[in-house]
Design a protein around this motif. Structure first.
Motif, short mmCIF file in Angstrom:
data_model
loop_
_atom_site.label_atom_id
_atom_site.label_comp_id
_atom_site.label_asym_id
_atom_site.label_seq_id
_atom_site.Cartn_x
_atom_site.Cartn_y
_atom_site.Cartn_z
N ILE A 3 1.07 -1.11 -0.14
CA ILE A 3 0.02 0.10 0.09
C ILE A 3 1.30 0.66 -0.09
O ILE A 3 0.74 2.37 -0.47
CB ILE A 3 -1.05 0.24 1.38
CG1 ILE A 3 0.10 0.52 2.30
CG2 ILE A 3 -1.61 -1.31 1.40
CD1 ILE A 3 -1.39 0.20 4.03
N LYS A 4 2.19 1.66 0.19
CA LYS A 4 2.91 2.53 0.43
C LYS A 4 2.65 3.00 1.17
O LYS A 4 2.89 4.77 0.77
CB LYS A 4 2.59 3.11 -1.57
CG LYS A 4 3.44 2.24 -2.65
CD LYS A 4 4.67 2.19 -2.82
CE LYS A 4 4.74 1.06 -3.54
NZ LYS A 4 6.44 0.36 -3.88
N SER A 5 2.94 2.57 2.37
CA SER A 5 2.49 3.73 3.18
C SER A 5 2.78 2.72 4.79
O SER A 5 2.56 1.41 4.66
CB SER A 5 0.74 4.15 3.46
OG SER A 5 1.04 5.29 4.81
N VAL A 6 3.42 3.00 6.01
CA VAL A 6 2.88 2.87 6.85
C VAL A 6 2.87 3.55 8.22
O VAL A 6 2.50 3.30 8.66
CB VAL A 6 4.98 3.03 7.53
CG1 VAL A 6 6.06 1.64 6.30
CG2 VAL A 6 5.60 4.44 7.65
N ASN A 7 1.79 4.22 7.26
CA ASN A 7 -0.13 4.94 8.53
C ASN A 7 -0.10 3.81 8.24
O ASN A 7 -0.87 2.96 8.49
CB ASN A 7 -0.22 5.90 7.51
CG ASN A 7 -0.91 6.79 8.78
OD1 ASN A 7 -1.07 6.31 9.61
ND2 ASN A 7 -0.84 8.37 8.54
N VAL A 8 -1.08 3.10 10.25
CA VAL A 8 -1.31 2.77 10.29
C VAL A 8 -3.20 3.38 10.38
O VAL A 8 -3.75 1.96 10.39
CB VAL A 8 -1.36 2.45 12.11
CG1 VAL A 8 -0.07 1.47 12.18
CG2 VAL A 8 -1.81 3.45 12.89
N GLU A 9 -2.92 4.12 10.48
CA GLU A 9 -4.46 4.61 9.83
C GLU A 9 -4.78 4.43 8.71
O GLU A 9 -5.93 3.97 8.43
CB GLU A 9 -4.40 6.05 10.17
CG GLU A 9 -4.80 6.40 11.20
CD GLU A 9 -4.12 7.61 11.61
OE1 GLU A 9 -4.38 8.59 10.70
OE2 GLU A 9 -4.44 8.35 13.20
N LYS A 10 -4.29 4.00 7.50
CA LYS A 10 -4.13 3.48 5.94
C LYS A 10 -4.33 1.74 5.57
O LYS A 10 -4.82 1.41 4.95
CB LYS A 10 -2.73 3.73 4.97
CG LYS A 10 -2.84 5.13 5.03
CD LYS A 10 -3.00 6.05 3.91
CE LYS A 10 -3.06 7.34 3.73
NZ LYS A 10 -2.17 7.94 3.81
N MET A 11 -3.54 1.35 6.96
CA MET A 11 -4.14 -0.36 7.21
C MET A 11 -5.46 -0.38 7.57
O MET A 11 -5.57 -1.11 8.73
CB MET A 11 -2.83 -0.92 7.56
CG MET A 11 -1.98 -0.45 7.32
SD MET A 11 -0.38 -0.92 8.62
CE MET A 11 0.97 -0.49 8.79
N GLU A 12 -6.16 -0.61 6.11
CA GLU A 12 -7.70 -1.18 6.92
C GLU A 12 -8.86 -1.86 5.80
O GLU A 12 -9.27 -2.21 5.41
CB GLU A 12 -8.51 0.57 6.63
CG GLU A 12 -8.78 0.89 4.96
CD GLU A 12 -8.56 2.53 5.21
OE1 GLU A 12 -9.09 2.77 4.18
OE2 GLU A 12 -9.42 2.93 5.46
N LEU A 13 -7.34 -2.65 5.71
CA LEU A 13 -8.52 -4.29 4.79
C LEU A 13 -9.31 -4.51 5.44
O LEU A 13 -9.66 -5.59 4.62
CB LEU A 13 -7.10 -4.76 3.91
CG LEU A 13 -6.82 -5.66 2.52
CD1 LEU A 13 -7.37 -4.39 1.82
CD2 LEU A 13 -5.87 -6.34 2.51
N LEU A 14 -8.85 -4.83 6.35
CA LEU A 14 -9.60 -5.95 7.32
C LEU A 14 -10.58 -5.81 8.40
O LEU A 14 -11.06 -6.09 9.04
CB LEU A 14 -8.56 -7.21 8.59
CG LEU A 14 -7.60 -7.86 7.43
CD1 LEU A 14 -6.72 -8.65 8.77
CD2 LEU A 14 -8.38 -8.51 6.24
N LYS A 15 -10.67 -3.93 7.78
CA LYS A 15 -11.46 -3.35 8.69
C LYS A 15 -12.99 -3.46 7.77
O LYS A 15 -13.24 -3.48 6.81
CB LYS A 15 -11.89 -1.46 8.35
CG LYS A 15 -11.40 -1.07 9.93
CD LYS A 15 -10.94 0.16 9.50
CE LYS A 15 -10.43 1.04 10.85
NZ LYS A 15 -10.18 2.29 10.90
N TRP A 16 -14.19 -3.87 8.85
CA TRP A 16 -15.37 -3.55 8.32
C TRP A 16 -15.83 -3.02 7.56
O TRP A 16 -16.78 -2.03 8.58
CB TRP A 16 -16.00 -4.84 9.21
CG TRP A 16 -18.10 -5.15 8.78
CD1 TRP A 16 -17.67 -6.38 7.44
CD2 TRP A 16 -18.13 -4.72 9.54
NE1 TRP A 16 -19.49 -6.07 7.21
CE2 TRP A 16 -19.91 -5.99 8.87
CE3 TRP A 16 -19.11 -4.39 10.77
CZ2 TRP A 16 -21.20 -4.87 8.75
CZ3 TRP A 16 -20.39 -4.24 10.98
CH2 TRP A 16 -21.49 -4.98 9.98
#
Lengths: 104, 174
Positions: free
Chosen positions: A91-104
């Motif tokens: 995802i070209k980012s290490v920001n935890v707010e951008k890691m939302e693939l498993l968010k429902w």
């Protein structure tokens, strides 16, 4: 005197642990969160070694446990950084707010 | 000059306070400084002062392990990760989220609660003088007798972490 010393050590390790908690809660960068977790591990190690020195347990028991904590922390850092790099590649980012693939 | 009025434990206490100030200041800088690279370098300062704590508390073997493993290994790993993701970790970006003040309140409340419960606990600390000449010998003896099973399990965990890290991050050839 040594009672004051003992309580100072515990309060210092408590302050360090809470700084680590603050870092985990506020950092957006995943590597920053990993560093804050390292601070918390080290605060716990200080506590264990201080209890070994001041509470007169069986000699060196409080030193064995931090060795295992340090070993597992090193393993955790290696796997955690590998995960962060794999996510960065996707995802070209290490920001935890951008890691939302498993968010429902 | 006669310095005999200065007892040994007061000197150790002073040295401990010195390193405590360094440790708390550098830990605070790790979580608050803007650039991730600087925060990794402050983490190295913090880990070195924790190693100094271990030397002060007669845990010389643990202090050496701390320097070798943390400052020599983990910091290098973190610095590599910071450099590989340099484009998104630059200090121009906002590095903290908007829950800064609520996190401060949570930490202050936790501090009040835990320090109160520590201070009323009535623990009696006294200095353990049973360990003359360092702890490396007794630690080695304990690792090879009483704690030999956790020791071997830790080696398997390290092997699994090594293979796992390579499997996660390695290039797959399709």
């Amino acid at each position: 005197m040594s009672n004051l010393y003992f309580y100072t050590v515990i309060i210092v390790s408590l302050v360090l642990f809470l700084i680590g908690v603050y870092g985990v809660l506020t950092r957006r960068n995943a590597i920053g969160i990993l560093m804050a977790i390292e601070i918390m591990f080290n605060a716990a190690n200080i506590n264990l070694v201080a209890f070994n020195k001041f509470m007169h347990l069986e000699a060196s028991i409080g030193i064995i446990f931090p060795i295992f904590i340090i070993t597992l922390a090193a393993a955790e850092t290696a796997v955690g950084l590998a995960l962060i790099l794999a996510i960065y590649r996707n995802i070209k980012s290490v920001n935890v707010e951008k890691m939302e693939l498993l968010k429902w | 000059m006669d310095f005999s009025f200065i007892s040994d434990s007061i000197v150790t206490y002073g040295v401990f306070l010195l390193f405590a100030v360094v440790a708390v200041a550098s830990a605070f800088l790790v979580v608050s400084v803007r650039s991730v690279m600087h925060s990794a370098l402050f983490l190295a300062v913090f880990l070195l002062s924790v190693a100094a704590f271990f030397f002060i508390f007669d845990a010389d073997f643990l202090g050496i392990v701390q320097i070798l493993l943390y400052v020599g290994g983990v910091i290098v790993l973190i610095l590599f990760a910071v450099m590989l993701t340099a484009r998104v970790s630059s200090s121009l970006l906002q590095q903290t989220n908007e829950q800064k003040y609520s996190a401060l309140i949570v930490c202050a409340l936790l501090f009040i609660m835990l320090s109160y419960s520590i201070l009323i606990s009535g623990l009696q600390g006294f200095e353990n003088t049973l360990l003359p000449g360092g702890t490396a010998k007794s630690v080695g003896w304990l690792l090879m007798t009483v704690y030999v099973l956790p020791f071997e399990v830790a080696s398997i965990v390290l092997l699994a972490a090594l293979i796992g890290a390579m499997a996660i991050v390695g290039k797959k050839d399709e």
